[in-house]
Design a protein around this motif. Structure first.
Motif, PDB file in Angstrom:
ATOM      1  N   ARG A   1      40.900  36.440  38.530  1.00  0.00           N
ATOM      2  CA  ARG A   1      42.133  37.445  38.396  1.00  0.00           C
ATOM      3  C   ARG A   1      41.672  38.715  38.965  1.00  0.00           C
ATOM      4  N   ALA A   2      40.318  39.085  38.924  1.00  0.00           N
ATOM      5  CA  ALA A   2      39.543  40.399  39.672  1.00  0.00           C
ATOM      6  C   ALA A   2      39.866  40.115  41.162  1.00  0.00           C
ATOM      7  N   ASP A   3      39.619  38.982  41.543  1.00  0.00           N
ATOM      8  CA  ASP A   3      39.322  38.499  43.052  1.00  0.00           C
ATOM      9  C   ASP A   3      40.776  38.356  43.701  1.00  0.00           C
ATOM     10  N   GLU A   4      41.719  38.170  42.862  1.00  0.00           N
ATOM     11  CA  GLU A   4      43.028  37.950  43.468  1.00  0.00           C
ATOM     12  C   GLU A   4      43.797  39.487  43.056  1.00  0.00           C
ATOM     13  N   GLY A   5      43.104  40.545  42.567  1.00  0.00           N
ATOM     14  CA  GLY A   5      43.537  41.809  42.132  1.00  0.00           C
ATOM     15  C   GLY A   5      44.981  41.653  41.264  1.00  0.00           C
ATOM     16  N   ASP A   6      44.915  40.754  40.353  1.00  0.00           N
ATOM     17  CA  ASP A   6      46.151  40.934  39.484  1.00  0.00           C
ATOM     18  C   ASP A   6      46.090  42.097  38.732  1.00  0.00           C
ATOM     19  N   PRO A   7      47.419  42.750  38.819  1.00  0.00           N
ATOM     20  CA  PRO A   7      47.186  44.240  38.175  1.00  0.00           C
ATOM     21  C   PRO A   7      47.113  44.117  36.628  1.00  0.00           C
ATOM     22  N   ARG A   8      47.466  42.826  36.094  1.00  0.00           N
ATOM     23  CA  ARG A   8      47.393  42.631  34.595  1.00  0.00           C
ATOM     24  C   ARG A   8      45.803  42.817  34.033  1.00  0.00           C
ATOM     25  N   TYR A   9      45.048  42.410  35.044  1.00  0.00           N
ATOM     26  CA  TYR A   9      43.452  42.072  34.495  1.00  0.00           C
ATOM     27  C   TYR A   9      42.707  43.424  35.218  1.00  0.00           C
ATOM     28  N   LEU A  10      41.481  43.496  34.567  1.00  0.00           N
ATOM     29  CA  LEU A  10      40.543  44.378  35.213  1.00  0.00           C
ATOM     30  C   LEU A  10      40.364  44.152  36.900  1.00  0.00           C
ATOM     31  N   SER A  11      40.045  45.206  37.438  1.00  0.00           N
ATOM     32  CA  SER A  11      39.837  45.042  39.015  1.00  0.00           C
ATOM     33  C   SER A  11      38.250  45.233  39.103  1.00  0.00           C
ATOM     34  N   TRP A  12      37.712  44.701  40.247  1.00  0.00           N
ATOM     35  CA  TRP A  12      36.352  44.711  40.421  1.00  0.00           C
ATOM     36  C   TRP A  12      35.729  46.247  40.358  1.00  0.00           C
ATOM     37  N   GLU A  13      36.502  46.922  40.691  1.00  0.00           N
ATOM     38  CA  GLU A  13      36.170  48.656  40.694  1.00  0.00           C
ATOM     39  C   GLU A  13      36.192  49.091  39.272  1.00  0.00           C
ATOM     40  N   GLN A  14      36.986  48.548  38.315  1.00  0.00           N
ATOM     41  CA  GLN A  14      36.873  49.036  37.074  1.00  0.00           C
ATOM     42  C   GLN A  14      35.840  48.357  36.339  1.00  0.00           C
ATOM     43  N   ILE A  15      35.495  47.054  36.485  1.00  0.00           N
ATOM     44  CA  ILE A  15      34.281  46.184  36.287  1.00  0.00           C
ATOM     45  C   ILE A  15      33.095  47.067  36.711  1.00  0.00           C
ATOM     46  N   ARG A  16      32.967  47.553  37.724  1.00  0.00           N
ATOM     47  CA  ARG A  16      31.958  47.948  38.382  1.00  0.00           C
ATOM     48  C   ARG A  16      31.476  49.430  37.336  1.00  0.00           C
ATOM     49  N   GLN A  17      32.643  50.091  37.329  1.00  0.00           N
ATOM     50  CA  GLN A  17      32.671  51.393  36.604  1.00  0.00           C
ATOM     51  C   GLN A  17      32.140  51.212  35.188  1.00  0.00           C
ATOM     52  N   MET A  18      32.730  50.335  34.677  1.00  0.00           N
ATOM     53  CA  MET A  18      32.265  50.046  32.981  1.00  0.00           C
ATOM     54  C   MET A  18      30.790  49.690  33.051  1.00  0.00           C
ATOM     55  N   SER A  19      30.550  48.507  33.853  1.00  0.00           N
ATOM     56  CA  SER A  19      29.140  48.160  33.865  1.00  0.00           C
ATOM     57  C   SER A  19      27.974  49.404  33.945  1.00  0.00           C
ATOM     58  N   GLU A  20      28.452  50.394  34.918  1.00  0.00           N
ATOM     59  CA  GLU A  20      27.552  51.503  35.192  1.00  0.00           C
ATOM     60  C   GLU A  20      27.517  52.599  33.954  1.00  0.00           C
ATOM     61  N   ALA A  21      28.487  52.664  33.290  1.00  0.00           N
ATOM     62  CA  ALA A  21      28.698  53.437  31.947  1.00  0.00           C
ATOM     63  C   ALA A  21      27.925  52.670  31.101  1.00  0.00           C
ATOM     64  N   GLY A  22      27.350  51.537  31.330  1.00  0.00           N
ATOM     65  CA  GLY A  22      26.700  50.732  29.881  1.00  0.00           C
ATOM     66  C   GLY A  22      27.355  49.739  29.234  1.00  0.00           C
ATOM     67  N   MET A  23      28.677  49.379  29.720  1.00  0.00           N
ATOM     68  CA  MET A  23      29.445  48.316  29.036  1.00  0.00           C
ATOM     69  C   MET A  23      28.786  46.980  29.320  1.00  0.00           C
ATOM     70  N   ASP A  24      28.614  46.047  28.638  1.00  0.00           N
ATOM     71  CA  ASP A  24      28.087  44.622  29.153  1.00  0.00           C
ATOM     72  C   ASP A  24      29.103  43.730  29.477  1.00  0.00           C
ATOM     73  N   ILE A  25      29.104  43.315  30.625  1.00  0.00           N
ATOM     74  CA  ILE A  25      29.993  42.363  31.595  1.00  0.00           C
ATOM     75  C   ILE A  25      29.505  41.168  31.538  1.00  0.00           C
ATOM     76  N   GLN A  26      30.117  40.183  30.858  1.00  0.00           N
ATOM     77  CA  GLN A  26      29.748  38.721  30.663  1.00  0.00           C
ATOM     78  C   GLN A  26      30.779  38.023  31.046  1.00  0.00           C
TER      79      GLN A  26
END
Ligand SMILES: [Zn+2]
Length: 350
Positions: A219-244
């Motif tokens: 979903r992130a690869d395709e840029g599906d707007p209903r799901y997290l984008s890679w940029e959002q995933i990166r920001q969350m990970s940098e803020a300490g969220m655990d992305i699995q």
């Protein structure tokens, strides 16, 4: 038989064309060499990966050191097809860039100190943190926790003394006795919906909590707007969220062959690791669908564990690929949440 002489005008005409072909040929050569080098890097990485045994017979892989990065790929060069007898320009001082190896983590389970340990840490399972759309069916309603209710959950958890930990923290306790807080809890969010970034992430930060997000990389690869984008995933990970990882797609994975699992699971793992620079160690089975082959696959590729949607709180090393969770429903207010958590303290898993 003699070849007919070409007219003088044509000979004069051909010379500039030949001169123009030299830079064109060199550009084509550079492009070919670079793409070949990238192919070679990808091949080296996958070949290295494939050389790791995918089948481990013991339930817990023996700890052993493993490289954390694939061997540096060496770009191959190809002979130059420049025709002889023509003036060759000075070689350009710039060399094709060496592809940067992306981070790829193959971490063995931390070595166990031999002491048997067990945990009953609640692993809560959320899906949507948003108001369900009008006309939502009962499934969507059941999966959607309203943002105000989610905030009330966090408030309750903080007042009750819970502290969020990661699934890795549980493994470090079980293998090595690394201490956990007095009332640990794991907050997981499945499917990687966009509201994980818009609602869950800022609220978790406000309460000083850490979330574990099982995302779908397709979903992130395709840029599906209903799901997290890679940029959002990166920001969350940098803020300490655990992305699995939840998978590349939300499809059942039992009964699949190795190549299929490799594409959907290792491909997804590598995508997250390349975007966040952090290791993916845990998997959440899409639709909680798994079989013995899938468990062996995850273990062979050095996942540390996986979670299901089965009810309970029973974390041991022996069952670490089928850790149960506590489903949080759309109708769960603070009273229900408190009740579900209290059950874990008083009653054994069914
Ligand atoms: Zn799911």
């Amino acid at each position: 038989m003699t070849r007919p002489q070409r007219p003088r005008a044509q000979r004069r005409f051909n010379l500039p064309i030949l001169w123009m072909m030299i830079p064109g040929g060199l550009i084509a050569l550079a492009v070919f060499t670079m793409s070949h080098a990238i192919d070679a890097a990808a091949w080296e990485a996958s070949r290295w990966l494939l050389s790791i045994p995918a089948r481990v017979s013991s339930p817990i892989p023996a700890p052993e050191s493993s490289p954390t990065e694939p061997p540096a790929p060496s770009p191959t060069s190809t002979p130059s097809p420049v025709p002889t007898g023509m003036p060759i320009p000075e070689p350009s001082p710039t060399v094709p860039p060496t592809p940067t190896p992306y981070p790829f983590f193959q971490e063995p389970l931390p070595p166990a100190d031999g002491q048997a340990r067990a945990l009953r840490v609640p692993i809560l399972m959320y899906h949507y943190i948003s108001d369900p759309p009008s006309g939502a069916d009962r499934f969507r309603l059941d999966l959607s926790v309203r943002p105000s209710m989610f905030e009330a959950h966090l408030q309750y958890l903080r007042q009750a003394g819970y502290e969020t930990v990661s699934l890795s923290d549980l493994i470090f306790y079980l293998t090595q006795g690394q201490p956990l807080p007095p009332q640990p809890i794991v907050l997981t969010f499945d499917d990687g919906y966009r509201d994980a970034y818009e609602e869950a992430f800022p609220k978790l930060q406000r309460y000083g909590f850490r979330g574990t997000f099982f995302v779908l990389t397709g979903r992130a690869d395709e840029g599906d707007p209903r799901y997290l984008s890679w940029e959002q995933i990166r920001q969350m990970s940098e803020a300490g969220m655990d992305i699995q990882l939840h998978g590349r797609e939300h499809i059942p994975l039992s009964g699949r062959d190795e190549a299929f699992l490799f594409y959907h699971i290792i491909g997804g793992k590598q995508s997250i690791e390349a975007h966040t620079g952090r290791p993916v160690r845990f998997f959440a089975y899409p639709s909680s669908d798994y079989d013995a082959g899938l468990l062996r696959f995850l273990e062979g590729y050095r996942f540390w564990g996986a979670v299901t949607t089965a009810y309970g709180a029973d974390e041991r090393l022996e069952n670490r690929f089928v850790w149960p969770r506590i489903r949080i429903r759309g109708t769960d207010d603070v009273g229900k949440l408190a009740w579900k958590l209290s059950l874990l303290k008083t009653e054994p898993d069914p």
